[in-house]
Design a protein around this motif. Sequence first.
Motif, PDB file in Angstrom:
ATOM      1  N   VAL A 122       0.634  -1.298   0.066  1.00  0.00           N
ATOM      2  CA  VAL A 122      -0.074  -0.071   0.102  1.00  0.00           C
ATOM      3  C   VAL A 122       0.915   1.183  -0.057  1.00  0.00           C
ATOM      4  O   VAL A 122       0.489   2.245  -0.676  1.00  0.00           O
ATOM      5  N   GLU A 138      -0.598   1.115   9.867  1.00  0.00           N
ATOM      6  CA  GLU A 138      -1.341   0.422  10.568  1.00  0.00           C
ATOM      7  C   GLU A 138      -1.740   0.765  11.943  1.00  0.00           C
ATOM      8  O   GLU A 138      -0.993   0.645  12.683  1.00  0.00           O
ATOM      9  N   PHE A 798      -7.918   1.376  -3.102  1.00  0.00           N
ATOM     10  CA  PHE A 798      -8.066   0.754  -1.527  1.00  0.00           C
ATOM     11  C   PHE A 798      -8.748  -0.643  -1.849  1.00  0.00           C
ATOM     12  O   PHE A 798      -8.575  -1.656  -0.935  1.00  0.00           O
ATOM     13  N   LEU A 802      -6.678  -3.643  -0.213  1.00  0.00           N
ATOM     14  CA  LEU A 802      -6.680  -3.625   1.004  1.00  0.00           C
ATOM     15  C   LEU A 802      -7.340  -5.018   1.607  1.00  0.00           C
ATOM     16  O   LEU A 802      -8.280  -5.594   0.962  1.00  0.00           O
ATOM     17  N   ALA A 808      -9.570   2.418   4.814  1.00  0.00           N
ATOM     18  CA  ALA A 808      -8.202   3.285   4.697  1.00  0.00           C
ATOM     19  C   ALA A 808      -8.402   4.743   4.651  1.00  0.00           C
ATOM     20  O   ALA A 808      -9.557   5.314   4.104  1.00  0.00           O
TER      21      ALA A 808
END
Length: 826
Positions: A122, A138, A798, A802, A808
């Motif tokens: 990411v 995170e 995303f 993800l 996100a």
Amino acid sequence: MSVPTTVSGRADLPETRVETVAEALYGLLPAHVRQADLAAAGALRALCGVLGLASAEIDAEIEAWYDALFVETAGEAALAALAALVAAPPMRPVPGGAGTGRRALVANTIRYRRGKGTARVVEAMAGDVTGLAAVAVEYHQRLARCAHLLDVRPERPATAGLTPGGSASSAGSAFDRLPRLLDVRRVNGASPGRPAGRHAPAAVGVHLLRPSVARFPAPVGDTVPAADMAGVPRARPWTAGGTAPPGHFQLAQQPGAVLRLFNPDRRARAVGSRLQEADLPGRLSRLPLHLETAELRAAALEKRPPRLPGRPWFDGADEPFTVFLRRDGETAFRRVPPAEVRIVDLESPPAPPGARVAPRVTHTWYEPGVTAPAPRSGTHPVACAVDPVTGRIVVAEVPGPDVAEVRVACATAAGRPVGAGAHDRNAPDRPFDVRSTGETRDLVWVVDPSAAPGGSPETSSRTVATLADALAGVASQGAGRRSIVVLARCDLEAAPAGSATLDVTVPPASEVHVVAAQWRRPRVLPGADPDPTLRGFVVRRERRCTVDAPARVLRGPGDAGAPAGRLVLDGLELTGGLRLGADAVSELDLRYVTVRAPGGVAVGADGDLTAVRIGVDHAVCGPLRIGDADTAVSGELLVTDSVVTADGAAGPALAAPGLDVALRDVTVLGASSVRSLAATNAVFAEAVTVMRRQTGCVRHSFVPHGSAVPRQFRCQPSLALAAAEEAAGRPLSPDEADVVRFANEPLFLDTAADEPTLAMLHPLCPDSVRSGGEGDVEMGAFARAAFGIAVADMRALFDEYLPVALAARVIDDTRSGAVAARRNRP
């Protein structure tokens, strides 16, 4: 801009290429055949010209086919085919971006899918799509959980660590050290009246840094000759209270100003690992650099390797900054090792006035003893004290000759490459290779005081010591010709002795280019024939020259009926403004310049100008006041991709009562008054008054309440007011209209001209301004950055990259000058 002549209806096939192929074919014929053909009518030569057209088209198609095989060189159509081949998700095109973000995404799509769902992917994907420095976080790793001993986190205690003191400076950023409690709000659930959360187990943040960082590279070697220091900016004396004590220097070119230093982009050294703070092109802070330089001194005295918590700031290659000192009487510069640099706070001059940094610093440590630890102490030399937040330097006073010159290789930043700086300014429409062709040859002067003077501007180039010497040569020899003055060093150019101003005399019917650039003479490769017409190359990057005196533009002697000449200033920073004399020029181009006269007029006219054309491109300018009641000025003013600011002066920032003004991608921080106006993607921070409103148009711009402008098309806040009235079904009351106006006003990170975030839109700026420009870009000087489009492209990815149930959010970590100042204490 010159467009190459094309043939065969192909816009990408210039006529010069066809001629080259035809000459090559004709040269394959035997010499006696060519002589007979030339003696006749040249039929074979004409036939080769026809064959050359077909051959050139075939060569162009083969080259395009080869380019289409690689993502790095593929055209737009071929790039779309490669994207379909790897099933890369579609992206919105960025205006003027030439598929930059999309190209990187297509190239790395397969690699991203192999690590799909990880923060590393990411993070890398966000950097490719947006072109900005990105850090993925995170947030569950920041929670201070202590429910049982199976979840102990030594690096994140339940209370904030008071040492070493970096907690406050990094709060809220991608490297936040503070422990957090659970936030039950969704990270991507922001709405009016309902802010988004952040610290939750299912939340991921992508932190971005917007400023564009350009770097002046440092030469190699511990001792560097003065000739090799051309690309390293020279520090000027630090004037505080009207005086400049010995040993006090500043990197800012404006007297007494500050220059915020940035870390160069060092993400390439982190390939295969997560990014750290020392890898990102962000603002430099005092504390991390102080801790590292102090540890380097301690390690040298204790004779052990340095103990650094992560990747070093000073790694011997891409350092945040490198200081070079030259003492009086010496001809070479000494590179100052990082251990001899003290990081200090120089927001104000040291006390007492004129104080210098101590030449040695004491360090105490303990070593194992027989019965108890044995104390040890030593002293380490210190060459200078540097404040990376203000760009100020104080040199240590040692026996012998004092320091006469300081140069610092460093990196600076802006919202986009605007103003004078190290960024690449080369363009197809600017002179790059200088050739001796035609009856009238260009004249070339190279300003380089470290080189031996000599040469001839007629045959190659003439090297002179100062800009004033070069301008004197232009005034005497440049009539009816194009003169190019290359400022080859990052120096300060002053007015000649006995004069308070630096005069630029432009001969009639001539062109004068004053360019801060590298001058490279042609090299003859072994086995290759030299080009007799090639004189050199003008490379516009890694150079910034300062004119440290008020500059005047004057008309040169000559025929009174001849048209005035043209003046181009490229890559310069002017500290005393620019004044135009009567009939001095017919055209004035200010390109990638910083023109300021704090508290006064930056660009003005001292005499009448008729049908003048003034262009301002990628510039940072103080007040532009061209013409008044006593000075008649007519013509046009074109400003593109620039910031115009009042810069502390009373009165308007833009005043051109006799000029037809065209603005595109411009931010005006001050009032404006012009004859006529055509504007696109412009932001006027204060009221603008246009005298002739029956012509022109203002499109996709912000026009403050109380302005008098021609017709508007999709401008704010008029568009928002119309939408509010339609929703209410009635005219708005004055209070309701004020609420709508306030909700759609632009918010800037900084309005001070010394700040790198000058005129950049704040993260809290309303979407009506951030995405209200033409093509959904932001309004103002940084429209081409297309930050809103890049963020939208990032959000669209995303869902694919993800893991399930994670949400996100994209977070802008760009800090204003006020916020950075609070976080840089101590």
